[in-house]
Design an enzyme around this catalytic site. Structure first.
Site, PDB file in Angstrom:
ATOM      1  N   LYS A 238       0.801  -1.232   0.000  1.00 14.76           N
ATOM      2  CA  LYS A 238       0.000   0.000   0.000  1.00 14.76           C
ATOM      3  C   LYS A 238       0.836   1.285   0.000  1.00 14.76           C
ATOM      4  CE  LYS A 238      -2.241  -1.635   3.590  1.00 14.76           C
ATOM      5  NZ  LYS A 238      -3.213  -1.967   4.661  1.00 14.76           N
TER       6      LYS A 238
ATOM      7  N   ASP B 237      -5.841  -5.326  10.662  1.00 12.40           N
ATOM      8  CA  ASP B 237      -7.197  -4.760  10.623  1.00 12.40           C
ATOM      9  C   ASP B 237      -8.294  -5.812  10.456  1.00 12.40           C
ATOM     10  OD1 ASP B 237      -6.253  -5.232   8.077  1.00 12.40           O
ATOM     11  OD2 ASP B 237      -6.803  -3.295   7.255  1.00 12.40           O
TER      12      ASP B 237
END
Length: 453
Positions: A159, A195
């Site tokens: 990312k 997450d």
């Protein structure tokens, strides 16, 4: 202006490359199932693409957790610090978002952790807990090899991050060192999680059927509850019948298993990314890449003369200019209405677009987002079939799932087609999994270490 030619049929034909047939989806499911088994197996784990890391979280919240906890959520272009007060059936939560400047995302690990520690200390001052000793849950949404609840080795950055000196190191230690260098705050890092785990924990606090956590946001990943006997890599204390597995399925396809459904647009996105050849499935699904996939298709169709009368704009031809939120906005228009689509195209300097062009643009968006929803559904159905439980709730978070107008419905319909008979599922939107979930993991961990049942 002459007669507008209707190019929609040809655009639809070109977009067929994004359509996954049922046969292809079944093949994807079988390959993913295979890769999950490799990740869980002792002899195959080292070379497996889908890592299936053991999270060392063995207890889900039971709703009896109490106290004040810090949570830190790092997983994208910014991070959040939260303070959470758990009481009888209630949750007070205050949080603040801090930016991560680009030079820090691509700088040294030391600078990254110093920046985080400084924000933590400032946050504690603002909330008058600067003098207190607090437990912290750390959500770190990058591929981690977990060696324990508070030990996680970074496998690779994803990312857009590329901080030096962190890959192969324990990120908890990195943060502890930064806190120690400051010497002004007392923080016990009770747990590190990613997450998906946070999302599962946050949903499980309310819904005890929640056994899968899914992220469809900047990235894509899933975790699920597995029987301990299937986890050959587990070396912790026996006695627990279930373990939480972080699949890291974003890497599915890194060895070519998805090449049979990838398009020229997927290859373009991958080659021009910061991590070529890595996170192949993620690049076909997640918010970091969806808008770019659409843009590349629009560019091709413009050059073919199928869109905008063959005339693009500087912005259309610029990488990254078509944001993923545009996809959600364009698909939010009612049928036959192109208000949002027109606004997006005007922002991109394409105000010469005709209504036929807008119909074409919308079809491209739908093709890309539907494929993403179907790929995610194939993954979730694979997990549900593997778990073979009669009823499972899937806790879901992430901007794509949250904001795309049809993603939820597409997933419900597709998963229902793909799961075995007698398997029922619910999709539950997580309320802030990465923050609340981190605090809950810390709370559960503290409940254990304090010996409180």
């Amino acid at each position: 202006m002459g007669m507008a030619v209707n190019n929609l049929p040809q655009i639809r034909e070109e977009c067929e490359v994004f359509h996954l047939t049922d046969k292809q989806i079944r093949e994807i499911m079988s390959r993913l199932h295979n890769d999950l088994l490799k990740g869980l197996g002792k002899d195959s784990h080292a070379t497996s693409i889908v890592k299936c890391w053991i999270t060392y979280i063995q207890d889900l919240p039971n709703g009896k957790e109490r106290g004040k906890f810090l949570a830190l959520d790092l997983g994208g272009t910014n991070f959040r610090v939260l303070i959470i007060n758990l009481g009888e059936n209630h949750f007070d939560m205050q949080s603040k978002i801090y930016a991560i400047p680009n030079h820090i995302m691509t700088g040294t690990g030391v600078a990254l952790f110093d920046h985080i520690a400084e924000c933590l200390a400032n946050f504690m001052k603002e909330h008058n807990v600067y003098e207190e000793r607090l437990a912290l849950g750390f959500t770190f949404s990058f591929p981690l090899k977990q060696l324990g609840l508070t030990k996680g080795i970074l496998q690779r950055w994803t990312k857009g991050f590329s901080c030096s000196g962190v890959v192969g190191e324990d990120v908890v230690q990195g943060l502890k060192d930064a806190i120690a260098r400051r010497g002004d705050v007392q923080i016990d890092i009770c747990a590190i999680l990613n997450d998906t785990t946070g999302t599962l924990m946050s949903c499980a606090w309310k819904n005890h059927n929640c056994k899968i956590g899914l992220i469809v946001g900047t990235g894509s990943n899933a975790c699920y509850v597995e029987k301990t006997e299937n986890c050959e890599m587990f070396d912790g204390e026996p006695g627990k019948s279930e373990l939480l597995i972080n699949t890291e399925w974003g890497a599915f396809g890194d060895d070519g298993t998805l090449d049979f459904v990838r398009t020229e647009f997927d290859r373009d996105v991958d080659v021009n990314s910061i991590n070529p050849g890595k996170q192949i499935q993620e690049k076909m699904i997640s918010g970091m890449y969806m808008g770019e996939l659409v843009r590349l298709a629009l560019v091709k169709f413009t050059r073919m003369g199928l869109l905008f009368g063959g005339h693009g704009s500087d912005l259309l031809f610029e990488r990254g200019s078509f944001y993923t939120k545009y996809v959600s906005e364009i698909e939010s228009d009612k049928l036959g209405d192109y208000t949002s689509c027109m606004e997006v195209l005007e922002e991109l300097g394409l105000s010469h677009a005709t209504e036929a062009d807008m119909a074409g643009v919308r079809h491209v968006c739908e093709s890309v987002s539907r494929r993403a929803a179907h790929l995610v559904s194939a993954g979730i159905a694979t997990l549900l079939n593997k778990m073979a439980e009669p009823r499972v709730t899937v806790g879901i978070d992430g901007s794509v799932y949250r904001f795309h107008p049809h993603f939820h419905t597409l997933m419900c319909d597709k998963i229902a087609q793909l799961v075995g008979p007698g398997i029922h599922f619910d999709l539950m939107l997580s309320e802030d999994g990465s923050g609340r979930g981190a605090a809950l993991v810390a709370a559960v961990a503290c409940r254990q270490s304090l010996g409180v049942a």
